[in-house]
Design an enzyme around this catalytic site. Structure first.
Site, PDB file in Angstrom:
ATOM      1  N   GLN A 308       6.102  -5.405   3.826  1.00  0.00           N
ATOM      2  CA  GLN A 308       4.959  -5.207   4.721  1.00  0.00           C
ATOM      3  C   GLN A 308       4.029  -6.415   4.716  1.00  0.00           C
ATOM      4  O   GLN A 308       3.526  -6.833   5.764  1.00  0.00           O
ATOM      5  CB  GLN A 308       4.186  -3.946   4.299  1.00  0.00           C
ATOM      6  CG  GLN A 308       2.815  -3.782   4.908  1.00  0.00           C
ATOM      7  CD  GLN A 308       2.848  -3.460   6.392  1.00  0.00           C
ATOM      8  OE1 GLN A 308       3.874  -3.011   6.898  1.00  0.00           O
ATOM      9  NE2 GLN A 308       1.748  -3.703   7.094  1.00  0.00           N
ATOM     10  N   GLU A 309       3.826  -6.981   3.545  1.00  0.00           N
ATOM     11  CA  GLU A 309       2.878  -8.089   3.417  1.00  0.00           C
ATOM     12  C   GLU A 309       3.420  -9.409   3.958  1.00  0.00           C
ATOM     13  O   GLU A 309       2.694 -10.159   4.604  1.00  0.00           O
ATOM     14  CB  GLU A 309       2.476  -8.266   1.945  1.00  0.00           C
ATOM     15  CG  GLU A 309       1.637  -7.132   1.375  1.00  0.00           C
ATOM     16  CD  GLU A 309       0.193  -7.176   1.839  1.00  0.00           C
ATOM     17  OE1 GLU A 309      -0.040  -7.438   3.022  1.00  0.00           O
ATOM     18  OE2 GLU A 309      -0.697  -6.941   1.006  1.00  0.00           O
TER      19      GLU A 309
END
Length: 470
Positions: A308-309
């Site tokens: 996600q990051e």
């Protein structure tokens, strides 16, 4: 006949102290060039000033003002007010040097204040629900329920349109943030709303049901406001700074930092993690395993955060300054003992430690899996804003220990409805919500595709000796 009571010495001293205090409060602040202190009035809002997930002040105008003060080695003192009118009063009393609250140039001039140089221009959108028939022009808004925010500068723009379309009317809302205005539109309270592009564009993906019908003819010119008879030195310094900030891209970079596109999990995102998993995850798997051994957190959850990051890119860097696979801020990295954020192993271990800290900070009574989902939101938004969301959940009759209730409360961090229970002020609660929910989806994918890691079972075996799952 009234009775006169002689004031004692203590009473006279108290009265004198009060008089001195009141006089000090009403005394105009000296110009910043004589004190090396710049006093700025602002409003808690996404574009102006708010506390970020690290507990630090943030916002487009905050960062730009900080750069201006730094260019003259002036310290900054902020004063927050809920309404632009309260800021104008401070300017009239010369209690602040500047007001920075996304103020339209026309509004500032109407108050007979000095408008600083134009920071940027923003279009003014008419936004509607995409499921409805789109209004093509102002004439088609006649008879519709339209809303705008008081102090936004949109009223004079709409009044000009009303002269052409007398049937046009609207509701003027006070103490409402732009995100709340959009939420009310989405809920069906209004047929359309008037909103600046700088407020709507970052939230397009948060409100996919809403769309721009058309723009008003006039753009809003956003400025900082100065009082009449303000320091000429300050005015000249401000003009030079803004001119240079336009030339060297400072304004553009800060604007992009706060108004970038917000991404939602969709079929493209799911396809992306499936494609990158065999390409990038194999060389990172052992670091995620190590992080699980140290923290007890499922390595697949940590890998979901990493995707996600940064999409598992160890060298990722964002415009806001967060870096590395787990996209740690400099402050968080220092706190977690990470010396090189671009080192994949250090980043993963630092991110895992930080998530563990967020879990440990929550009350012991909160059970799993709610504990993990709440910690994920805190990982993204900060522990303070998470506690605000829990208080809002409770104020709405929900359970502050339940993720299901708190996730419903997170969007209210971006609205003024529950400001009284929000200790840490405005936050983009929708971002924490989407961050957490996206990770849950990625986690589910990895749970299906990647095997559980048992440190005891794999004791004595290196990750290189364990066959990578297909």
């Amino acid at each position: 006949m009234p009775t006169l009571t002689k004031m004692g010495s203590i009473g006279r001293l108290a009265a004198l102290a009060l008089t001195v205090a009141l006089a000090a409060c009403s005394r105009p602040v000296p110009p910043p060039e004589t004190t090396d202190e710049l006093r700025v009035g602002t409003r808690n809002s996404p574009a102006s000033y708010y506390v970020d997930h690290n507990g630090e002040p943030a916002g487009f105008e905050h960062d730009l003002m900080a750069a201006f003060a730094k260019s003259h080695n002036w310290s900054l003192k902020w004063t927050e007010k809920d309404r632009p009118e309260a800021l104008f009063e401070l300017l009239d009393l010369h209690q602040i040097h500047l007001a920075a609250a996304t103020l339209p140039q026309a509004v500032v001039k109407d108050r007979h204040l000095i408008a600083g140089p134009v920071l940027f221009e923003t279009p003014v959108h008419i936004v509607f629900r995409a499921t409805d028939k789109p209004p093509r022009n102002m004439a088609e808004l006649s008879g519709k329920k339209v809303a705008l925010i008081i102090g936004s500068g949109h009223t004079p723009l709409m009044m000009r349109q009303k002269r052409k379309h007398p049937e046009l009317s609207w509701a003027a809302l006070d103490n409402v943030w732009p995100e709340e205005l959009l939420a009310q539109l989405q809920a069906g309270k209004y047929d359309a709303v008037v909103i600046n592009g700088m407020d709507f564009d970052p939230m397009r993906n948060l409100y996919p049901e809403l769309a721009v019908a058309f723009d008003l003819p006039d753009k809003q010119k956003i400025v900082w406001a100065l009082p009449k008879r303000s320091s000429q030195v300050l005015r000249n310094a401000l003009a030079r700074f803004v001119e240079q900030a336009h030339k060297d891209g400072t304004i553009e970079r800060i604007y992009e930092r706060y108004f970038g596109h917000v991404k939602q999990l969709d079929s493209t995102d799911i396809l992306g993690i499936l494609q990158r998993r065999p390409q990038r995850l194999p060389e990172l798997r052992r670091y995620f395993h190590e992080a699980q051994t140290l923290t007890g957190i499922d390595w697949r959850l940590l890998a979901a955060i990493g995707y996600q990051e940064s999409q598992w890119n160890p060298f990722a860097t964002s415009p806001t300054g967060v870096r590395g696979l787990m996209m740690l801020t400099g402050e968080t990295a220092d706190r977690m003992g990470v010396s090189d954020r671009l080192n994949a192993r250090q980043s993963i271990l630092g991110g895992a430690r930080y998530l563990a800290l967020m879990k440990e900070t929550l009350p012991d009574r909160i059970a799993e899996p709610d504990r993990t989902w709440l910690a994920l939101a805190a990982y993204n938004q900060g522990q303070g804003h998470m506690e605000d969301a829990r208080r809002i959940a409770q104020a709405r009759g929900g359970n502050p220990d339940s993720w299901a209730d708190v996730k419903e409360a997170l969007p209210y961090l971006g609205r003024g409805t529950y400001a009284k229970v929000m200790k840490y002020g405005y936050a983009r609660g929708h971002e924490a919500l989407h961050f957490s929910e996206n990770i849950r989806n990625y986690y589910d994918i990895l749970l299906r595709l990647e095997p559980e890691y048992n440190p005891l079972f794999n004791l004595g075996s290196s990750d290189d000796e364990i066959a990578a799952p297909g």
